[in-house]
Design a protein around this motif. Structure first.
Motif: not given
Length: 283
Positions: A6-13, A35-43, A242-248
């Motif tokens: 899960f490389t979103d633990e490295i960066s949200s970008n 880019d800060g949103q879950n793939i499930g919400d990706c248009p 801690a990484f960006e997105g953990l709280a979600g």
């Protein structure tokens, strides 16, 4: 054996995730945050114009789609209807990426009993209608607080959905944090596990720790997999810092599973977990 993470633990970008995968020599990632949103919400437009071409540009495959399907309250009807549309979209994304797996959860609930079990199964079958005949399998993760957090409930789900495009993810740290014994879990569920999350946890504190240093019995798990000739994915989900997105991702915010004293960058924490897994596999 193939390594993923899960490389979103490295960066949200998303591009930075793929660059990190290249540096770490990972041929695949588990696609969760873009880019800060879950793939499930990706248009669709973002997926087609950014996600798909960027994976091809960096030559990184996708081992699984880390969707949030089923990570809602069991009685959230509006949320479930929205997730049915998400399921259809994610199945399409998986096929475009030539990815065989999409993760699913079994709904947050504090209740037990036959009525709850049937409600969970009814909703999971609703997701499965979009996957039948697609070549993409829904994989259930034993997430804390959901119906399928226990060994017994995981077993009930996989037995009830036998013959469907459904399997299990084995996450040893989640079993530890739910008060289950990982070796017992593997003995009962291992034959149904198609995919493994590499994450460890300390039973006393509930915190995630370096692979092999907790109560998830990672050395024993890897030894079993190596002995049986497992040739699928081991997907790193370190949760060490801690990484960006953990709280979600964690109900309650996730701070309780992280050791805040660790002074590591998300990249260094991921690399440290990767080195630990490789060392344990060799040993």
């Amino acid at each position: 054996m193939l390594l993923s993470g899960f490389t979103d633990e490295i960066s949200s970008n998303f591009e930075e995730q793929l660059q990190a995968a290249n540096r770490l020599e990972l041929s695949h990632i588990s696609l969760r945050g873009v880019d800060g949103q879950n793939i499930g919400d990706c248009p669709d437009a973002t997926f087609l114009r950014r996600v798909l071409p960027m994976c091809r540009r960096y030559r990184v495959g996708v081992s699984s789609i880390g969707s949030p399907l089923g990570k809602i309250d069991l009685d959230d009807e509006a949320g479930y209807r929205a997730q049915l549309m998400m399921a259809e979209r994610l199945c399409s994304y998986a096929r475009e990426l030539e990815c065989g797996y999409v993760r699913v959860f079994s709904f947050y609930t504090r209740e037990e009993g036959p009525a709850v079990r049937e409600a969970v199964l009814r909703r999971l079958r609703g997701f499965l209608t979009y996957f039948r005949g697609s070549g993409v399998t829904l994989l259930h993760e034993n997430e804390k607080g959901t119906f399928g957090a226990s060994i017994q409930n995981c077993l009930e789900l996989v037995h009830a959905l036998e013959g469907e495009d459904f399997g299990l993810i084995y996450d040893p740290a989640n079993f530890v944090q739910c008060g289950e014994e990982p070796e017992e879990a593997f003995a009962m569920l291992g034959r149904y596990a198609r995919y493994f999350h590499i994450k460890d946890a300390d039973r006393e504190t509930g915190r995630n720790v370096l692979c092999g240093q907790g109560d998830g019995k990672l050395p024993q798990l890897l030894r079993r997999l190596r002995r049986t000739g497992y040739d699928g994915f081991l997907t790193l989900e370190p949760h060490l810092v801690a990484f960006e997105g953990l709280a979600g991702l964690e109900r309650g915010g996730g701070a309780e599973v992280i050791d805040s004293s660790r002074q590591l960058s998300p990249y260094d924490a991921f690399a440290m977990q990767l080195d630990a897994v490789k060392r344990l596999w060799r040993e």
